[in-house]
Design a protein around this motif. Structure first.
Motif, PDB file in Angstrom:
ATOM      1  N   TYR A 124       0.380  -1.508  -0.122  1.00 40.02           N
ATOM      2  CA  TYR A 124       0.185  -0.294   0.088  1.00 40.02           C
ATOM      3  C   TYR A 124       0.775   1.192  -0.181  1.00 40.02           C
ATOM      4  N   GLU A 125       1.825   1.057   1.010  1.00 38.26           N
ATOM      5  CA  GLU A 125       3.028   2.543   1.059  1.00 38.26           C
ATOM      6  C   GLU A 125       3.480   2.485  -0.089  1.00 38.26           C
ATOM      7  N   VAL A 126       4.207   1.567  -0.558  1.00 35.36           N
ATOM      8  CA  VAL A 126       4.946   1.692  -2.366  1.00 35.36           C
ATOM      9  C   VAL A 126       4.032   2.169  -3.407  1.00 35.36           C
ATOM     10  N   VAL A 127       3.148   1.705  -3.580  1.00 35.81           N
ATOM     11  CA  VAL A 127       2.203   2.226  -4.487  1.00 35.81           C
ATOM     12  C   VAL A 127       1.691   3.426  -4.436  1.00 35.81           C
ATOM     13  N   LEU A 169       0.169   4.762   5.633  1.00 34.00           N
ATOM     14  CA  LEU A 169      -1.322   3.567   5.571  1.00 34.00           C
ATOM     15  C   LEU A 169      -2.480   4.734   7.627  1.00 34.00           C
ATOM     16  N   PRO A 170      -3.781   4.867   7.372  1.00 36.13           N
ATOM     17  CA  PRO A 170      -3.736   5.352   8.379  1.00 36.13           C
ATOM     18  C   PRO A 170      -4.053   4.568   9.535  1.00 36.13           C
ATOM     19  N   SER A 171      -4.529   3.287   9.069  1.00 40.30           N
ATOM     20  CA  SER A 171      -4.193   2.093  10.325  1.00 40.30           C
ATOM     21  C   SER A 171      -3.403   1.072   9.807  1.00 40.30           C
ATOM     22  N   LEU A 172      -3.240   0.768  10.517  1.00 38.54           N
ATOM     23  CA  LEU A 172      -1.755  -0.959  10.106  1.00 38.54           C
ATOM     24  C   LEU A 172      -3.108  -1.795  10.197  1.00 38.54           C
ATOM     25  N   THR A 227     -10.055  -5.981  -0.021  1.00 41.29           N
ATOM     26  CA  THR A 227     -10.480  -5.578  -0.779  1.00 41.29           C
ATOM     27  C   THR A 227      -9.361  -4.134   0.124  1.00 41.29           C
ATOM     28  N   VAL A 228      -8.191  -3.867  -0.776  1.00 44.50           N
ATOM     29  CA  VAL A 228      -7.150  -2.608  -0.597  1.00 44.50           C
ATOM     30  C   VAL A 228      -7.333  -1.635  -1.522  1.00 44.50           C
ATOM     31  N   ASP A 229      -7.836  -0.461  -1.650  1.00 41.51           N
ATOM     32  CA  ASP A 229      -7.692   0.476  -2.096  1.00 41.51           C
ATOM     33  C   ASP A 229      -6.170   1.060  -2.410  1.00 41.51           C
ATOM     34  N   LEU A 230      -5.636   0.620  -4.002  1.00 39.45           N
ATOM     35  CA  LEU A 230      -4.066   1.201  -4.037  1.00 39.45           C
ATOM     36  C   LEU A 230      -4.155   1.903  -5.504  1.00 39.45           C
ATOM     37  N   ASN A 231      -4.697   3.244  -4.965  1.00 35.13           N
ATOM     38  CA  ASN A 231      -4.619   4.273  -6.607  1.00 35.13           C
ATOM     39  C   ASN A 231      -5.257   4.526  -6.838  1.00 35.13           C
ATOM     40  N   ASP A 279       3.598  -3.827  20.180  1.00 35.59           N
ATOM     41  CA  ASP A 279       4.343  -3.486  21.110  1.00 35.59           C
ATOM     42  C   ASP A 279       5.876  -3.636  20.448  1.00 35.59           C
ATOM     43  N   LEU A 280       5.722  -3.422  19.247  1.00 37.69           N
ATOM     44  CA  LEU A 280       7.365  -2.907  17.968  1.00 37.69           C
ATOM     45  C   LEU A 280       7.612  -1.922  17.865  1.00 37.69           C
ATOM     46  N   PRO A 281       7.743  -0.996  18.148  1.00 37.08           N
ATOM     47  CA  PRO A 281       8.654  -0.081  17.506  1.00 37.08           C
ATOM     48  C   PRO A 281       8.878   0.444  16.472  1.00 37.08           C
ATOM     49  N   ILE A 282       8.584  -0.776  15.018  1.00 37.84           N
ATOM     50  CA  ILE A 282       8.753  -0.691  13.744  1.00 37.84           C
ATOM     51  C   ILE A 282       7.607  -1.586  13.044  1.00 37.84           C
ATOM     52  N   ARG A 283       6.748  -1.142  12.698  1.00 40.06           N
ATOM     53  CA  ARG A 283       5.630  -2.336  11.813  1.00 40.06           C
ATOM     54  C   ARG A 283       5.708  -2.610  10.724  1.00 40.06           C
ATOM     55  N   LYS A 284       6.458  -2.311  10.079  1.00 40.79           N
ATOM     56  CA  LYS A 284       5.756  -2.177   7.902  1.00 40.79           C
ATOM     57  C   LYS A 284       7.851  -2.178   8.058  1.00 40.79           C
ATOM     58  N   SER A 285       7.507  -3.814   7.264  1.00 41.09           N
ATOM     59  CA  SER A 285       8.447  -4.406   6.628  1.00 41.09           C
ATOM     60  C   SER A 285       9.826  -3.790   5.994  1.00 41.09           C
ATOM     61  N   HIS A 286       9.387  -2.220   5.221  1.00 43.01           N
ATOM     62  CA  HIS A 286       9.986  -1.725   4.360  1.00 43.01           C
ATOM     63  C   HIS A 286      10.465  -0.764   5.098  1.00 43.01           C
ATOM     64  N   GLU A 287      10.335  -0.224   6.384  1.00 46.45           N
ATOM     65  CA  GLU A 287      11.114   0.741   7.252  1.00 46.45           C
ATOM     66  C   GLU A 287      12.178  -0.586   8.066  1.00 46.45           C
TER      67      GLU A 287
END
Lengths: 572, 153
Positions: free
Chosen positions: A432-435, A440-443, A458-462, A531-539
């Protein structure tokens, strides 16, 4: 509601409740062997018999439903005597080498015999000496231990939809085995190990590889590294008396270090890497008209399934190796050189909730040097617990420790790989974030969470709606495969996990796994994520660094060589 | 007779499988089901192979090993036992020159036990194919075997 009395205790239970469940509510334990809360009631072992007032004979608590005014007694001389005889009869036909048994101290039959205080057996012991099946890298069958409860038959048939095991023969010669008594390696078994999880004794067990790990640890010429799968940390505690759903990551890391591993790494790191590679593969397929829906490739039981049952759909499967094998390839194809060693100097061990991972690790293509496997040994969660007990490590008393660099840093997206829907959710967070280039408003993608068999979102990608699906268990996977074959699957991406609940319910997890326990482990997974500080793989900064320092770009040449694989048509 | 053929005749449903497999087995000169037969029945009915194998190994009517043209099944349940089924077996073993469970070298007879065949009023009894023979004596057994030998040649 129905009013009943159990051992003079008055209780109210909903209509249709079995005596067994009513007794549980009243705080009374009734022993069971063939009964399993997630499987059909069979009532064939008879160990749960109780006295019901007015009934001529003893009744099985697992299959008898309560009625208004029912009076049950679970602890009378008649009941105790009957249960004792039942256990004695079972033991008379059971291979009785308990102290040498893999399930010594972890055996349902042994526990019941101990609880009932059985000290001798009036029945003659019948040795059958049936052939054991030790043909495979994942599972072993010892029919001499089998008590014919039929749990494995139902698990393989109803839950996984494979029906590879059934009763054979009759009377005292009955056995549970594959058709024609074939080896597990000669039938289309996927090595998921769910049969082993529900087996109350040691008739089906994982192949134990503990000694090979000790040998490596004691070899001064080897650098012994270990990776731990996401689902292990939420289940290992159960082996040491913690409640299901306790996250024991820090203690587990400390325990592995105490065992003598040189470096303690996390499969979560390569789970993040999987998301980057697989997410990019999905985007490439979406933009280049590639084969869709794309199917995930993390679960080796699932890969064994599609290779043997739906090979015509293999082009749908992501070419990404599983996180375990990405880790192995990096350990030998990158980390070795980084620390000035040859690949063969590294001994790589993985701790997995899974028995099929043992099969995956020994696939010939899973070797960067073509000589040694990238993952030398796979131990299940249960085997790790055994190792810790062998080493006399007091798990409870351990101070929490952190993973080692560079493969120790990971994100919440990686942890949730352990639960059904987790890979999908992790992928969506990144894709979602890459495209869209938006945050993301909510993870939390709650539609893909939970124990429902097939989930959709269903996810809205652009502005483009992208439909995804998630399935766990092979019976559910089969439904989606049939849908794809019929041309009616309008999904872009499907996550499939072989085992019920995903990896947290894997075939290598602690005994006593039920849906109730699965829910608690899943809750723990999402708690760890939160509880993890980073929750997205690309970060994940360590992932970014790995691309900068070594891999170059996702789906690049190095990735192609180390992180991607191919599949084989193995249809029988 | 082909597997498909017999299933067409009986109706392809799990409930009719036993009858179909029995007829199929009887049509085979050696009175048994091969691995390939069992797999074919599984494939045609859509049942798991393990399930069909389970049925075949459960019922004593089926065999996985080649048997004689005539299968002699001696009842070993209580009334027949009390009335001397042991002697029937001894008589048959002597006449045929084989032991219980074996097949004669010429492939004519196989000797087997069976559970109750519902002929307790004429115990000791035995069954050969669909024919039941009761109140067995050494003379009667010799004449039955002699007749089948002549018919089977």
């Amino acid at each position: 509601m129905v009013n009943i009395t159990i051992n003079n205790k008055k209780i109210q239970v909903p209509e249709g409740t079995t005596i067994l469940n009513a007794a549980k509510q009243a705080g009374i334990d009734i022993p069971v062997l063939c009964y399993h809360p997630d499987l059909d009631i069979k009532a064939n072992c008879r160990i749960c018999v109780v006295e019901v007032e007015g009934a001529r004979t003893l009744q099985t608590a697992c299959s008898t439903r309560v009625w208004e005014g029912m009076a049950v007694r679970t602890n009378t001389p008649k009941v105790r005597q009957a249960r004792k005889i039942i256990v004695e009869l079972i033991l008379a036909g059971h291979e009785m080498d308990c102290t040498y048994c893999k399930r010594n101290n972890r055996c349902d039959l042994q526990k019941i015999a101990a609880d009932l205080g059985i000290r001798e057996n009036p029945f003659r012991h019948v040795e059958r000496d049936l052939e054991r099946d030790t043909s495979g890298p994942s599972l072993e069958r010892n029919p001499n231990k089998c008590i014919k409860c039929g749990r494995c038959i139902q698990m393989c048939g109803k839950v996984q939809g494979l029906s590879l095991l059934d009763y054979a023969g009759r009377s005292d010669e009955v056995e549970i085995k594959p058709a024609f008594g074939k080896y597990l390696t000669d039938i289309a078994c996927v090595a998921c190990g769910q049969c082993a999880v529900v087996c109350p004794v040691a008739a089906i067990t994982e192949k134990e590889d503990i000694d090979r790990v000790w040998e490596a640890i004691n070899d001064p010429d080897k650098v012994v590294i270990v990776q731990t799968a996401p689902a292990v940390r939420v289940a290992l505690g159960e082996e040491f008396g913690f409640e299901p759903g306790k996250v024991v990551t820090g203690k587990m890391v400390a325990a592995l270090r105490a065992l003598g591993f040189d470096k303690v790494f996390d499969t979560d790191f390569t789970a993040d890497l999987t998301i980057i590679e697989e997410g990019n593969e999905l985007l490439q397929r979406l933009s280049n008209g590639g084969v869709l829906p794309m199917l995930t490739s993390c679960s080796p039981g699932w890969i064994n399934f599609i290779e043997q049952y739906y090979p015509e759909l293999l082009p749908h499967v992501s070419t990404c190796k599983s996180p375990q094998q990405m880790f192995g390839a990096l350990a030998k194809g990158y980390y070795a050189a980084k620390i000035g060693k040859r690949p063969e100097d590294i001994f790589s061990v993985s701790i997995m909730p899974c028995t099929a991972k043992k099969y995956e690790a020994q696939r010939p293509e899973m070797s960067v040097d073509g000589k040694n496997p990238d993952v030398d040994v796979v131990l299940t969660t249960r085997e790790l617990a055994k190792m810790l007990r062998q080493a006399g490590i007091n798990f409870d008393a351990l101070e929490e420790e952190e993973y080692d660099a560079p493969f120790g840093l990971s994100t919440g997206a990686a942890v949730i790989f352990g639960a059904t829907g987790g890979v999908m959710e992790a992928a969506l967070r990144t894709v979602y974030e890459v495209v869209t280039g938006k945050t993301l408003p909510s993870l939390d993608f709650k539609d893909v969470r939970g124990l429902e068999g097939i989930k959709e979102a269903t996810v809205d990608l652009n502005g483009t709606p992208v439909k995804v699906a998630v399935a766990h268990t092979l019976a559910n996977a089969r439904k989606l495969m049939e849908l794809i074959k019929s041309g009616k699957a309008d999904y872009a991406f499907i996550e499939i996990m072989c085992c019920p609940g995903g990896c947290i319910g894997g075939g290598g997890q602690p005994y006593g796994t039920t849906n109730e326990v699965r829910k608690k482990r899943i809750a723990a997974i999402y708690e760890a994520d939160r509880d993890l500080p980073i929750r997205k793989s690309h970060e994940n900064p360590a992932i970014k660094k790995l691309y900068e320092e070594f891999l170059g770009e996702p789906l690049g040449e190095k990735s192609h060589h180390l992180l991607h694989t191919h599949y084989n048509d193995r249809k029988a | 007779m082909e597997v498909k053929e017999v299933l067409d005749k009986y109706g392809n449903s799990p409930g009719r499988l036993l009858g179909a497999m029995l007829e199929y087995q009887r049509s085979k000169p050696q009175n048994y089901l091969t691995k390939e037969d069992i797999q074919a029945f599984a494939k045609e009915t859509g049942l798991p192979v393990s399930r069909v194998y389970s049925l075949v190994t459960f019922y004593s009517l089926f065999s996985e090993v080649p048997r004689g043209r005539y299968i002699i099944q001696v009842c070993r349940d209580v009334p027949c036992h009390v009335n001397g089924s042991v002697n029937v077996v001894a008589e048959l073993e002597g006449l045929l020159g084989i032991k219980m469970g074996q097949t004669t070298e010429d492939g004519m007879f196989t000797l087997e036990y069976t559970s109750c065949i519902g002929c307790c009023e004429m115990a000791p009894a035995m069954q050969i194919g669909e024919t039941v023979y009761g109140n067995l004596t050494p003379e009667k057994i010799a004449s039955i075997i002699g007749e089948l030998r002549r018919a089977g040649k």
